[in-house]
Design a protein around this motif. Structure first.
Motif, PDB file in Angstrom:
ATOM      1  N   ALA A  91       0.843  -1.208   0.000  1.00 19.63           N
ATOM      2  CA  ALA A  91       0.000   0.000   0.000  1.00 19.63           C
ATOM      3  C   ALA A  91       0.876   1.254   0.000  1.00 19.63           C
ATOM      4  CB  ALA A  91      -0.913  -0.004   1.227  1.00 19.63           C
ATOM      5  N   THR A 139      -8.804   0.207   0.841  1.00 22.45           N
ATOM      6  CA  THR A 139      -7.853  -0.860   1.198  1.00 22.45           C
ATOM      7  C   THR A 139      -8.297  -2.185   0.587  1.00 22.45           C
ATOM      8  OG1 THR A 139      -9.136  -1.210   3.235  1.00 22.45           O
ATOM      9  CG2 THR A 139      -7.161   0.206   3.380  1.00 22.45           C
ATOM     10  N   HIS A 170      -6.033  -4.282   6.590  1.00 21.36           N
ATOM     11  CA  HIS A 170      -6.755  -3.017   6.351  1.00 21.36           C
ATOM     12  C   HIS A 170      -6.267  -1.940   7.318  1.00 21.36           C
ATOM     13  CE1 HIS A 170     -10.004  -0.050   6.435  1.00 21.36           C
ATOM     14  NE2 HIS A 170     -10.136  -0.309   7.727  1.00 21.36           N
ATOM     15  N   ALA A 225      -2.662  -0.763   6.648  1.00 23.18           N
ATOM     16  CA  ALA A 225      -2.546   0.087   5.453  1.00 23.18           C
ATOM     17  C   ALA A 225      -3.077   1.493   5.738  1.00 23.18           C
ATOM     18  CB  ALA A 225      -3.303  -0.539   4.284  1.00 23.18           C
ATOM     19  N   TYR A 246      -1.065   4.951   5.609  1.00 22.09           N
ATOM     20  CA  TYR A 246      -1.535   6.090   4.822  1.00 22.09           C
ATOM     21  C   TYR A 246      -1.493   7.383   5.627  1.00 22.09           C
ATOM     22  CZ  TYR A 246      -4.154   8.972   1.590  1.00 22.09           C
ATOM     23  OH  TYR A 246      -4.521   9.969   0.727  1.00 22.09           O
TER      24      TYR A 246
END
Ligand SMILES: OC[C@@H]1[C@@H](O)[C@H](O)[C@@H](O)c2[nH]c(CCc3ccccc3)c[n+]21
Length: 450
Positions: free
Chosen positions: A150, A166, A204, A207, A211
């Motif tokens: 990611a 995600t 999830h 990631a 971010y």
């Protein structure tokens, strides 16, 4: 009798179509790409109807420029697609394949040049096979593998991609890939399914956490929601309905939004339900900018002690139209779903990230447009349902029709057609259906043409 006011959506409402990499791209091993579990699965005899594979499918990997022009001609202002993890990281981690990254960068640039906002899904089921060889979603390390991938995508594209997702539908991966074995990687094991589900959600969370370190835009999770309605008010049917709702609709939303799992899952999985560390749930519960909802149908549920593992089964609603997948057409279920999310989870921003139908399109009269009246009716009723929910306070920000093209429908192969654009798999000719013309008018009028 006054004419009803025209339906109008907000000026900045996203109107798009959705696709996914393995279903439309073809060329799964081109330019250094590593194979995915779906490449393996579709090449395993007996796994996919008619022995179909996505080796070619819509050939979007080579036709992406004219496909973007087609999206532009329809008036889409956004487009939801997924990245094939194995094109970018052929082994899933470590070495970056520049050609894979470049393909998606060029696609994003062309979309933006046509005024189309990309909504990018990082994982839409096509896990690199090399990671499946290391345990895949059964290996806790996958949270870090996914966050690493990611981060590569965020660093390359976050200056141009405003909407990230995600995962697409973790329920389908856990239920289809690990519980029932009907989707890749084809396991059938009640002890594996909740672990795969949990590791999907940890990935999830990892990631989203990655971010937040560098990202400047929006990131969310896409879940499939199928509202469950009790077949009767009997205690048994109501309990079965609660189990079904917990297993599909709450098992992913609630760890993501609330940091906890529904109690009913202990009953569903029994001794197979692990006691997860609190730190895991803290990782999963990362603040999100939106929830993506994929809606197709509802389920009317009754108790059925012979049904595994839910002890619940759906009751066919013969009075309503059904799709070729057997799914009931029930637009009210979309209103109910959107108001349920609004009321249960604090009215988070929602995008309808998938909605569509597969009908056997009627025998085609020769001509430039292929008539698909049932799909037009389905889209009209479901887009109207979105507006109804918005008028009742749900915070809906966009709608993506599934799908732009007919494409590879997983274990159904090419037998099911969800596209608003017809795909001739021999010639690869794209032909607009009447639903594409209808959707184009709805977008141009911002809803007034419904
Ligand atoms: O089946 C139509 C589409 C797929 O082509 C998409 O890749 C996938 O995101 C998607 N999800 C759903 C609803 C969830 C579901 C999938 C498979 C089986 C049962 C329910 C329908 N669809």
């Amino acid at each position: 009798m006054t004419k009803p006011a025209p339906i109008l959506f907000p000026k900045d409402f996203l109107w798009g179509c959705a696709t996914s990499a393995y279903q439309i791209e073809g060329s799964p091993l081109a330019d250094g790409a590593g194979p995915s579990v779906w490449h393996r699965f579709s090449h395993t005899p007996g796994r996919v109807q008619d022995g179909d594979t996505a080796d070619v499918t819509c050939d979007h990997y080579r036709r992406w420029e004219s496909d973007v022009d087609l999206m532009h001609s329809l008036g889409l202002n956004s487009y939801r697609f997924s990245i094939a993890w194995g094109r970018v990281l052929p082994e899933g981690t470590g070495r970056i394949n520049a050609a894979g990254l470049d393909f998606y960068e060029r696609l994003v640039d062309r979309l933006l040049s046509r005024g189309i906002q990309p909504m990018v899904t990082l994982f839409h089921w096509d896990l690199p096979a090399a990671l499946d060889d290391r345990g895949g979603w059964l290996n806790r390390d996958i949270a870090q593998w996914f966050a690493e991938y990611a981060d590569v995508m965020f660093r390359r594209l976050d200056d141009r991609v405003n909407y990230w997702t995600t995962l697409n539908e973790p329920w389908v991966v856990a239920d289809g890939g690990y519980m029932h074995g009907v989707l890749a990687p084809g396991h059938r094991n009640i002890f594996e399914a909740p672990r795969a589900a949990h590791h999907l959600m940890m990935a999830h969370g990892a990631a989203v956490q990655a971010y937040r370190a560098t990202g400047r835009n929006k990131i969310g999770l896409v879940v499939n929601i199928e509202p469950k309605y009790a077949a009767s008010q009997s205690d048994a049917d109501c309990a079965a309905t609660r189990r079904a709702e917990a297993y599909m609709n709450r098992q992913y939303l609630e760890p993501a939004l609330l940091g906890s799992y529904p109690e009913e899952l202990h009953e569903v999985f029994g001794e197979a339900w692990p006691q997860w560390p609190a730190a895991d749930l803290r990782l999963i519960k990362q603040p999100l900018d939106y929830i993506g909802v994929n809606y197709y149908t509802r389920a009317v549920v009754r108790s059925d002690p012979t049904s595994w593992p839910l002890k619940a089964t759906t009751v066919k609603q013969k009075q309503h139209t059904h799709m070729e997948t057997g799914w009931e057409v029930y637009p009210q279920g979309l209103v109910d779903t959107l108001l349920w999310i609004k009321d249960q989870y604090g009215n988070p921003p929602v995008y309808i990230t998938e909605n569509g139908a597969c009908f056997f399109d009627p025998p085609q009269v020769e001509g430039p447009v292929l008539e698909d009246p049932l799909r037009v009716d389905y889209l009209r009723k479901h887009i109207t349902a979105v507006h109804t929910a918005m008028q009742r306070g749900a915070d809906i920000r966009g709608y993506f029709a599934w799908s732009l093209f007919d494409n590879f429908e997983w274990a159904f192969g090419f037998s099911k057609r969800f596209g608003i654009v017809h795909m001739n798999y021999e010639t690869l000719k794209r032909t607009l259906k009447s639903s594409a013309h209808f959707y184009s008018k709805v977008i141009a009028s911002n809803g007034a043409a419904l």
